[in-house]
Enzyme design. Structure first.
Site, PDB file in Angstrom:
ATOM      1  N   GLU A   1       1.134  -0.995   0.212  1.00 58.46           N
ATOM      2  CA  GLU A   1      -0.179   0.024   0.228  1.00 58.46           C
ATOM      3  C   GLU A   1       0.861   1.301   0.123  1.00 58.46           C
ATOM      4  O   GLU A   1       0.488   2.302  -0.645  1.00 58.46           O
ATOM      5  CB  GLU A   1      -0.992  -0.457   1.079  1.00 58.46           C
ATOM      6  CG  GLU A   1      -2.317  -1.121   1.102  1.00 58.46           C
ATOM      7  CD  GLU A   1      -1.884  -1.790   1.914  1.00 58.46           C
ATOM      8  OE1 GLU A   1      -2.433  -3.160   2.238  1.00 58.46           O
ATOM      9  OE2 GLU A   1      -0.425  -2.676   1.415  1.00 58.46           O
TER      10      GLU A   1
ATOM     11  N   TRP B   1      20.880 -37.321 -15.648  1.00 56.87           N
ATOM     12  CA  TRP B   1      19.445 -36.626 -15.469  1.00 56.87           C
ATOM     13  C   TRP B   1      18.416 -37.057 -15.331  1.00 56.87           C
ATOM     14  O   TRP B   1      18.341 -37.777 -16.516  1.00 56.87           O
ATOM     15  CB  TRP B   1      19.926 -34.953 -15.447  1.00 56.87           C
ATOM     16  CG  TRP B   1      20.556 -33.572 -15.656  1.00 56.87           C
ATOM     17  CD1 TRP B   1      21.594 -33.364 -16.100  1.00 56.87           C
ATOM     18  CD2 TRP B   1      20.539 -33.443 -14.020  1.00 56.87           C
ATOM     19  NE1 TRP B   1      22.889 -33.061 -15.445  1.00 56.87           N
ATOM     20  CE2 TRP B   1      22.498 -32.666 -14.351  1.00 56.87           C
ATOM     21  CE3 TRP B   1      20.181 -33.611 -12.716  1.00 56.87           C
ATOM     22  CZ2 TRP B   1      22.202 -31.800 -13.022  1.00 56.87           C
ATOM     23  CZ3 TRP B   1      20.548 -32.483 -11.513  1.00 56.87           C
ATOM     24  CH2 TRP B   1      21.765 -31.630 -12.040  1.00 56.87           C
TER      25      TRP B   1
ATOM     26  N   ARG C   1      13.602 -23.185  -5.344  1.00 59.80           N
ATOM     27  CA  ARG C   1      14.673 -23.613  -3.942  1.00 59.80           C
ATOM     28  C   ARG C   1      15.062 -21.613  -4.157  1.00 59.80           C
ATOM     29  O   ARG C   1      14.635 -21.340  -2.815  1.00 59.80           O
ATOM     30  CB  ARG C   1      16.637 -23.509  -4.859  1.00 59.80           C
ATOM     31  CG  ARG C   1      16.183 -24.941  -4.502  1.00 59.80           C
ATOM     32  CD  ARG C   1      17.050 -25.159  -5.067  1.00 59.80           C
ATOM     33  NE  ARG C   1      18.338 -26.801  -5.451  1.00 59.80           N
ATOM     34  CZ  ARG C   1      18.711 -27.548  -5.568  1.00 59.80           C
ATOM     35  NH1 ARG C   1      20.069 -26.663  -5.521  1.00 59.80           N
ATOM     36  NH2 ARG C   1      19.213 -28.592  -5.912  1.00 59.80           N
TER      37      ARG C   1
ATOM     38  N   GLY D   1      15.769 -37.775  -0.185  1.00 63.23           N
ATOM     39  CA  GLY D   1      16.168 -39.748  -0.395  1.00 63.23           C
ATOM     40  C   GLY D   1      14.796 -40.419   0.072  1.00 63.23           C
ATOM     41  O   GLY D   1      14.327 -39.388   0.375  1.00 63.23           O
TER      42      GLY D   1
ATOM     43  N   SER E   1      10.054 -40.652   6.290  1.00 64.38           N
ATOM     44  CA  SER E   1      10.215 -39.909   7.391  1.00 64.38           C
ATOM     45  C   SER E   1       9.167 -38.467   7.656  1.00 64.38           C
ATOM     46  O   SER E   1       8.947 -38.584   8.545  1.00 64.38           O
ATOM     47  CB  SER E   1      11.862 -39.847   8.256  1.00 64.38           C
ATOM     48  OG  SER E   1      12.577 -40.937   8.182  1.00 64.38           O
TER      49      SER E   1
END
Length: 377
Positions: free
Chosen positions: A52, A170, A184, A310, A316
């Site tokens: 603003e 890749w 990222r 991974g 987890s």
């Protein structure tokens, strides 16, 4: 132009702050008088003027009698900058159109109420769904005080993240890899496990011009990270955190008769000398307690984390319930093989009803690859 056109313009302006406003929200504002845009702005960086006030600073003529379209309820408290409600009142603006409501307890309806009590016409929830999509990170962080975690992985059409030999470069094409760099830039932190560090020796930085690299967070329960890995060698250049479990290293060293506590202290001092912050969680079955780690990181002002783990760390994280969003890049190729790695390891679900439920947000094609965006239910 219509009200929708002006708010759509405010949304586009807000997006210009992506990656720079954290842990503040992305906000855009447009000031309109007699059917003409006379000022516009967005929140550029945390600590700088809000949208603003930037819109007011750009005014081409006085704003008395004008309308302001803002994607988030104007703030009404003193923080790093003065309240935006005061600036709106000072300019003589008579109508405020608000997209999202601010869940911050310091605002949460007070901004709109202050404006109404001053005689200003206030319209709330205008294009709210579109405005809310700007700030899922902010909404989660301001209400939970923990980071918004995005799990990202690249896999083949048969669900593999590496070949049977462990090779993964890749899987996706260059366009998809550039999209990851932008992701990222968008997040305040990037998290990986010690397995990824030992296998790939990554940098975990942003490799696009003008991009902002996130804080690197390594989950390393036993402080096994090599001092000569690229993460450690560049810790003074990129802020780095290594999270360990309080009970693991001491037990491992005690088995050969030496002082585990002393060995842990030595490794910690070596890492800290390199500029690395070492965080100890209470331990969770010999591993980093991810829920506790999120509370610690949230307390440090880290509002978002890109999880580039991974299969073990991904498993987890899902079991700990910290993942809010999943971005799965799918390449048009097949690796095959029962020994090839998959995005989520662990024992897996025993029956379909034990699956982690997801809601599909969007499907995009990036080069030859697909990006599937899910929200965790």
């Amino acid at each position: 132009m219509t009200d929708r056109d002006y708010m759509s313009r405010a949304i586009e302006l807000a997006k210009l702050g992506i990656g720079w406003t954290n842990p503040n929200p992305m906000v855009g504002a447009v000031i309109v008088k007699d059917g003409r845009i006379i000022g516009e702005g967005y929140h550029r960086r945390c600590g700088e003027l809000h949208a603003e006030r930037n819109a007011i600073a750009s005014l081409t003529e006085p704003a008395d009698g004008a309308s302001i379209y803002v994607t988030l309820e104007p703030c009404c408290h003193y923080g790093r900058t003065p309240p935006c409600t005061e600036a709106i009142l000072e300019q003589g603006i008579t109508r405020v159109v608000i997209g999202s409501r601010d869940p911050n307890p310091k605002v949460a309806g007070r901004g709109a109420r202050i404006l109404r009590e001053a005689g200003i016409q206030v319209e709330e929830d205008f294009m709210r769904e579109e405005c809310d999509r700007l700030n899922p990170v902010f909404f989660h962080y301001i209400t939970s005080k923990t980071p918004y975690v995005i799990m990202k992985y690249a896999m083949t059409a048969d669900g593999k993240i590496a070949t049977r030999t462990g090779a993964s470069k890749w899987i996706t094409g260059e366009e998809a890899r550039m999209e990851v760099q932008r992701l990222r830039h968008r997040c305040m932190g990037i998290m990986a496990g010690i397995g990824t560090v030992l296998a790939d020796d990554p940098m975990l930085n942003v490799r696009i011009e003008g991009g902002k690299s996130p804080v690197r967070i390594i989950c390393d329960s036993g402080l096994r990270i090599p001092l000569d890995c690229r993460i450690c060698r560049t810790a003074k250049e990129y802020p780095t955190i290594v999270a360990c479990a309080a009970d693991v290293l001491r037990d491992e060293v005690r088995a050969d008769g030496s002082d585990g506590k002393s060995a842990e202290s030595n490794k910690r001092r070596e890492l800290e000398a390199l500029g690395i912050q070492v965080v100890r969680t209470s331990g969770c079955g010999g591993r980093v307690d991810l829920k506790e780690l999120m509370e610690i990181l949230g307390g440090q002002g880290i509002d978002s984390i890109l999880l580039e783990g991974g299969g073990t760390l991904n498993d987890s994280a899902l079991r700990a319930g910290i993942v809010r969003e999943i971005q799965a890049f799918v390449a048009p190729k097949i690796f095959g093989g029962k020994e090839a790695k998959t995005p989520v390891a662990g024992i897996g679900a025993g029956i379909p009803d034990e699956a982690v439920p997801l809601t599909l947000g969007k499907i995009s094609q990036i080069g030859e690859d697909l990006l599937l965006e899910y929200r965790c239910v």
